[in-house]
Motif scaffolding. Sequence first.
Motif, PDB file in Angstrom:
ATOM      1  N   VAL A 157      -2.628  -6.924 -27.840  1.00  0.00           N
ATOM      2  CA  VAL A 157      -1.563  -6.028 -27.388  1.00  0.00           C
ATOM      3  C   VAL A 157      -0.678  -6.790 -26.408  1.00  0.00           C
ATOM      4  N   ARG A 158       0.645  -6.704 -26.586  1.00  0.00           N
ATOM      5  CA  ARG A 158       1.536  -7.366 -25.622  1.00  0.00           C
ATOM      6  C   ARG A 158       2.870  -6.635 -25.534  1.00  0.00           C
ATOM      7  N   ARG A 159       3.466  -6.735 -24.362  1.00  0.00           N
ATOM      8  CA  ARG A 159       4.776  -6.142 -24.115  1.00  0.00           C
ATOM      9  C   ARG A 159       5.876  -7.098 -24.551  1.00  0.00           C
ATOM     10  N   GLN A 160       7.016  -6.540 -24.961  1.00  0.00           N
ATOM     11  CA  GLN A 160       8.230  -7.309 -25.214  1.00  0.00           C
ATOM     12  C   GLN A 160       9.383  -6.590 -24.519  1.00  0.00           C
ATOM     13  N   TRP A 161       9.971  -7.282 -23.569  1.00  0.00           N
ATOM     14  CA  TRP A 161      11.056  -6.666 -22.804  1.00  0.00           C
ATOM     15  C   TRP A 161      12.248  -6.356 -23.707  1.00  0.00           C
ATOM     16  N   PRO A 162      12.893  -5.196 -23.532  1.00  0.00           N
ATOM     17  CA  PRO A 162      12.695  -4.280 -22.403  1.00  0.00           C
ATOM     18  C   PRO A 162      11.871  -3.030 -22.739  1.00  0.00           C
ATOM     19  N   HIS A 168       0.809  -1.212   0.000  1.00  0.00           N
ATOM     20  CA  HIS A 168       0.000   0.000   0.000  1.00  0.00           C
ATOM     21  C   HIS A 168       0.843   1.263   0.000  1.00  0.00           C
ATOM     22  N   TRP A 169       2.100   1.164   0.462  1.00  0.00           N
ATOM     23  CA  TRP A 169       2.896   2.386   0.501  1.00  0.00           C
ATOM     24  C   TRP A 169       4.098   2.357  -0.418  1.00  0.00           C
ATOM     25  N   LEU A 170       4.429   1.165  -1.002  1.00  0.00           N
ATOM     26  CA  LEU A 170       5.534   1.136  -1.960  1.00  0.00           C
ATOM     27  C   LEU A 170       5.145   1.876  -3.236  1.00  0.00           C
ATOM     28  N   PRO A 171       6.017   2.648  -3.852  1.00  0.00           N
ATOM     29  CA  PRO A 171       5.698   3.330  -5.115  1.00  0.00           C
ATOM     30  C   PRO A 171       5.477   2.317  -6.231  1.00  0.00           C
ATOM     31  N   ARG A 172       4.577   2.641  -7.158  1.00  0.00           N
ATOM     32  CA  ARG A 172       4.278   1.736  -8.268  1.00  0.00           C
ATOM     33  C   ARG A 172       5.470   1.679  -9.216  1.00  0.00           C
ATOM     34  N   LEU A 173       5.845   0.475  -9.599  1.00  0.00           N
ATOM     35  CA  LEU A 173       6.990   0.304 -10.479  1.00  0.00           C
ATOM     36  C   LEU A 173       6.582   0.576 -11.917  1.00  0.00           C
ATOM     37  N   GLU A 174       7.101   1.635 -12.481  1.00  0.00           N
ATOM     38  CA  GLU A 174       6.707   2.017 -13.839  1.00  0.00           C
ATOM     39  C   GLU A 174       7.550   1.321 -14.896  1.00  0.00           C
ATOM     40  N   GLY A 175       8.799   1.058 -14.599  1.00  0.00           N
ATOM     41  CA  GLY A 175       9.650   0.391 -15.566  1.00  0.00           C
ATOM     42  C   GLY A 175      10.195   1.343 -16.597  1.00  0.00           C
ATOM     43  N   PRO A 176      10.947   0.818 -17.561  1.00  0.00           N
ATOM     44  CA  PRO A 176      11.539   1.677 -18.595  1.00  0.00           C
ATOM     45  C   PRO A 176      10.471   2.218 -19.538  1.00  0.00           C
ATOM     46  N   ALA A 177      10.843   3.243 -20.257  1.00  0.00           N
ATOM     47  CA  ALA A 177       9.933   3.830 -21.245  1.00  0.00           C
ATOM     48  C   ALA A 177       9.866   2.936 -22.482  1.00  0.00           C
ATOM     49  N   PHE A 178       8.706   2.967 -23.163  1.00  0.00           N
ATOM     50  CA  PHE A 178       8.585   2.259 -24.433  1.00  0.00           C
ATOM     51  C   PHE A 178       9.366   3.023 -25.505  1.00  0.00           C
ATOM     52  N   GLU A 179      10.103   2.292 -26.294  1.00  0.00           N
ATOM     53  CA  GLU A 179      10.888   2.909 -27.358  1.00  0.00           C
ATOM     54  C   GLU A 179      10.505   2.420 -28.750  1.00  0.00           C
ATOM     55  N   THR A 180       9.860   1.248 -28.827  1.00  0.00           N
ATOM     56  CA  THR A 180       9.556   0.652 -30.135  1.00  0.00           C
ATOM     57  C   THR A 180       8.105   0.191 -30.168  1.00  0.00           C
ATOM     58  N   LEU A 181       7.430   0.499 -31.263  1.00  0.00           N
ATOM     59  CA  LEU A 181       6.062   0.020 -31.500  1.00  0.00           C
ATOM     60  C   LEU A 181       6.074  -0.846 -32.754  1.00  0.00           C
ATOM     61  N   VAL A 182       5.665  -2.102 -32.613  1.00  0.00           N
ATOM     62  CA  VAL A 182       5.591  -3.041 -33.735  1.00  0.00           C
ATOM     63  C   VAL A 182       4.125  -3.281 -34.059  1.00  0.00           C
ATOM     64  N   ILE A 183       3.739  -3.068 -35.305  1.00  0.00           N
ATOM     65  CA  ILE A 183       2.350  -3.251 -35.734  1.00  0.00           C
ATOM     66  C   ILE A 183       2.308  -4.382 -36.752  1.00  0.00           C
ATOM     67  N   TYR A 228       6.667   0.969 -19.017  1.00  0.00           N
ATOM     68  CA  TYR A 228       6.537  -0.426 -19.428  1.00  0.00           C
ATOM     69  C   TYR A 228       5.566  -1.203 -18.543  1.00  0.00           C
ATOM     70  N   PHE A 229       5.685  -1.084 -17.227  1.00  0.00           N
ATOM     71  CA  PHE A 229       4.849  -1.863 -16.322  1.00  0.00           C
ATOM     72  C   PHE A 229       3.515  -1.167 -16.029  1.00  0.00           C
ATOM     73  N   ALA A 230       3.527   0.145 -15.985  1.00  0.00           N
ATOM     74  CA  ALA A 230       2.330   0.873 -15.554  1.00  0.00           C
ATOM     75  C   ALA A 230       1.316   1.084 -16.673  1.00  0.00           C
ATOM     76  N   ALA A 231       1.704   0.913 -17.917  1.00  0.00           N
ATOM     77  CA  ALA A 231       0.778   1.130 -19.032  1.00  0.00           C
ATOM     78  C   ALA A 231      -0.406   0.167 -18.934  1.00  0.00           C
ATOM     79  N   ASP A 232      -1.611   0.686 -19.094  1.00  0.00           N
ATOM     80  CA  ASP A 232      -2.837  -0.114 -19.019  1.00  0.00           C
ATOM     81  C   ASP A 232      -3.152  -0.669 -20.411  1.00  0.00           C
ATOM     82  N   LEU A 233      -2.699  -1.869 -20.680  1.00  0.00           N
ATOM     83  CA  LEU A 233      -2.867  -2.447 -22.016  1.00  0.00           C
ATOM     84  C   LEU A 233      -4.311  -2.852 -22.287  1.00  0.00           C
ATOM     85  N   GLY A 234      -5.061  -3.190 -21.237  1.00  0.00           N
ATOM     86  CA  GLY A 234      -6.480  -3.516 -21.436  1.00  0.00           C
ATOM     87  C   GLY A 234      -7.260  -2.317 -21.928  1.00  0.00           C
ATOM     88  N   ALA A 235      -7.022  -1.166 -21.304  1.00  0.00           N
ATOM     89  CA  ALA A 235      -7.690   0.059 -21.738  1.00  0.00           C
ATOM     90  C   ALA A 235      -7.245   0.454 -23.142  1.00  0.00           C
TER      91      ALA A 235
END
Length: 261
Positions: free
Chosen positions: A100-105, A38-53, A77-84
């Motif tokens: 929609v899916r993530r690919q590390w990193p 409840h008090w740990l900051p949300r892990l956002e992760g690295p920024a997205f750099e590549t979009l593959v369509i 990377y982690f905080a993005a709401d992919l469902g929305a």
Amino acid sequence: MSQARRRQSERQWQPPAWLLPVSGGLVLVAVITASALHWLPRLEGPAFETLVIKGERRQLTAEALRDRVRPALLPGYFAADLGALRESLEAEPWVASVSVRRQWPSTLELTVHEQVPVAVWNRSGFLNEAGEFFVPREIHRQPGFLPELSGPEGSEAEVLSAWRDMRRTLAVQELEIAELSLSDRRAWTVTLEAGPVVNLGRSDHEARFRRFVQIALPALQQARQLDFAALEYIDMRYTNGFSVARASEGRASDREDRGNG
């Protein structure tokens, strides 16, 4: 109970003394860990750099998809709401479905399935292969020849299915349907690409269409003095026959019903 059995029962296994403090410690650790969430900051992760369509597209441009996706990726990377994000993309009329899916990193992959129009519906939008109606905001590429289908609200799948059946039957005769219409009074009319309108009426339209293909078409092909392309209409609402009218005579045939309609 005998004293021997009582002493044996009293000697049943008891947990060792060291186990109880450890168990309590495990519970305490679990409680502390749950509270920490409840008090740990949300892990956002690295920024997205590549979009593959991925996916074949004719109407959806990569630029438009990038513009729609970009704001959703700002949280990281982690905080993005992919469902929305998926729901937002599927709200686009030309999008049939998307995954929609993530690919590390730092990569986001979209697989887009575009709507494939198979017919114009009521001159206000399109039907896809499942008979679903959609209205695009813009058309980047002309979809090519599409039949014009029309009917009351809720009849989309019925009219599309009838068009498919009729089209398969007419393919043998090398004829194409330009328009298929179901009126509010359940009367069917077929406009052939070659010209004439085939009036099937309200009842037994499937049987009347078969009679058109099996009887009327061969008869008209044998009557060489009649120019099939110059006919205005072919009326199949007769019990044991049919009637035709040339273009100059066809204006009188606009009545939808006859005595046997």
